[in-house]
Design an enzyme around this catalytic site. Sequence first.
Site, PDB file in Angstrom:
ATOM      1  CE  LYS A 116      42.467  34.423  45.340  1.00  0.00           C
ATOM      2  NZ  LYS A 116      43.363  33.295  44.955  1.00  0.00           N
ATOM      3  CE1 TYR A 132      40.551  31.778  40.345  1.00  0.00           C
ATOM      4  CE2 TYR A 132      38.626  31.672  41.771  1.00  0.00           C
ATOM      5  CZ  TYR A 132      39.881  32.178  41.480  1.00  0.00           C
ATOM      6  OH  TYR A 132      40.478  33.079  42.331  1.00  0.00           O
ATOM      7  CG  ASN A 134      46.573  32.840  46.938  1.00  0.00           C
ATOM      8  OD1 ASN A 134      45.391  33.183  46.876  1.00  0.00           O
ATOM      9  ND2 ASN A 134      47.236  32.374  45.899  1.00  0.00           N
ATOM     10  CG  HIS A 181      42.089  36.916  41.020  1.00  0.00           C
ATOM     11  ND1 HIS A 181      42.549  35.881  40.250  1.00  0.00           N
ATOM     12  CD2 HIS A 181      41.603  37.843  40.147  1.00  0.00           C
ATOM     13  CE1 HIS A 181      42.343  36.176  38.958  1.00  0.00           C
ATOM     14  NE2 HIS A 181      41.762  37.358  38.884  1.00  0.00           N
ATOM     15  CD  GLU A 239      40.400  37.605  35.669  1.00  0.00           C
ATOM     16  OE1 GLU A 239      40.878  36.457  35.627  1.00  0.00           O
ATOM     17  OE2 GLU A 239      40.965  38.549  36.254  1.00  0.00           O
TER      18      GLU A 239
HETATM   19  P1  RTP Z   1      44.998  34.292  41.071  1.00  0.00           P
HETATM   20  O1  RTP Z   1      44.478  33.719  39.774  1.00  0.00           O
HETATM   21  O2  RTP Z   1      44.080  34.029  42.252  1.00  0.00           O
HETATM   22  O3  RTP Z   1      45.408  35.723  40.954  1.00  0.00           O
HETATM   23  O4  RTP Z   1      46.326  33.529  41.462  1.00  0.00           O
HETATM   24  P2  RTP Z   1      47.529  33.070  40.542  1.00  0.00           P
HETATM   25  O5  RTP Z   1      47.339  33.572  39.143  1.00  0.00           O
HETATM   26  O6  RTP Z   1      48.761  33.464  41.275  1.00  0.00           O
HETATM   27  O7  RTP Z   1      47.352  31.500  40.593  1.00  0.00           O
HETATM   28  P3  RTP Z   1      46.588  30.514  39.574  1.00  0.00           P
HETATM   29  O8  RTP Z   1      47.583  29.525  39.078  1.00  0.00           O
HETATM   30  O9  RTP Z   1      45.780  31.284  38.585  1.00  0.00           O
HETATM   31  O10 RTP Z   1      45.607  29.745  40.579  1.00  0.00           O
HETATM   32  C1  RTP Z   1      44.381  30.331  40.955  1.00  0.00           C
HETATM   33  C2  RTP Z   1      44.198  30.142  42.429  1.00  0.00           C
HETATM   34  O11 RTP Z   1      43.985  28.767  42.707  1.00  0.00           O
HETATM   35  C3  RTP Z   1      44.502  28.464  44.010  1.00  0.00           C
HETATM   36  N1  RTP Z   1      45.512  27.439  43.876  1.00  0.00           N
HETATM   37  N2  RTP Z   1      45.559  26.373  44.650  1.00  0.00           N
HETATM   38  N3  RTP Z   1      46.247  23.931  45.868  1.00  0.00           N
HETATM   39  C4  RTP Z   1      46.993  24.380  44.879  1.00  0.00           C
HETATM   40  O12 RTP Z   1      47.976  23.807  44.465  1.00  0.00           O
HETATM   41  C5  RTP Z   1      46.602  25.644  44.253  1.00  0.00           C
HETATM   42  N4  RTP Z   1      47.202  26.233  43.245  1.00  0.00           N
HETATM   43  C6  RTP Z   1      46.511  27.360  43.002  1.00  0.00           C
HETATM   44  C7  RTP Z   1      45.081  29.743  44.580  1.00  0.00           C
HETATM   45  O13 RTP Z   1      44.072  30.399  45.358  1.00  0.00           O
HETATM   46  C8  RTP Z   1      45.393  30.526  43.320  1.00  0.00           C
HETATM   47  O14 RTP Z   1      45.499  31.898  43.587  1.00  0.00           O
HETATM   48 MG    MG Z   2      45.559  33.278  38.022  1.00  0.00          MG
END
Ligand code: RTP
Ligand code: MG
Length: 140
Positions: free
Chosen positions: A11, A51, A114, A117, A128
Amino acid sequence: MAVQRTFSIIKPDATARNITGKINAMIEDAGLRIIAQKRIRMSREQAEGFYAVHKERPFFKDLVSFMISGPVVVQVLEGENAIAKYREVMGATNPEQAAEGTIRARFAESIEANSVHGSDAPETAAQEIPFFFKEEEIVG
Ligand code: RTP
Ligand code: MG
């Protein structure tokens, strides 16, 4: 366990700090092979499409702005159990909860910025990967 492919993004927070090589080393040390990779700047339309599952979430707008704020490196990773393995290497979404030794524990700046992804299931990986790569760009 079968050999799988997963989709990864390094990212903008990580490209800004010039740590894509350090992240790639952690990916390779975990036994995953980078079989496709390109550095791109995502358009707003691409980020919104990628997204789309999160479009009703309160963080959606910020997330899209963040993902287009700088270059990203999109990748396809291959290996035994690659989807779950990469999720393990990444660590929890919130870096405060990420296990020691994971990419996010080491590098993430916040729950949003973070660093990486990774696809969360075979069905998501299958959507994806073709979102960013043609089959001939993937060399397994
Ligand atoms: P990713 O999709 O990026 O691999 O991450 P993940 O599954 O661990 O998290 P996900 O729930 O799919 O959320 C996608 C991305 O959105 C951002 N995020 N921001 N501000 C917030 O509360 C929040 N929560 C999620 C993060 O960049 C997350 O990786
Ligand atoms: Mg995710």
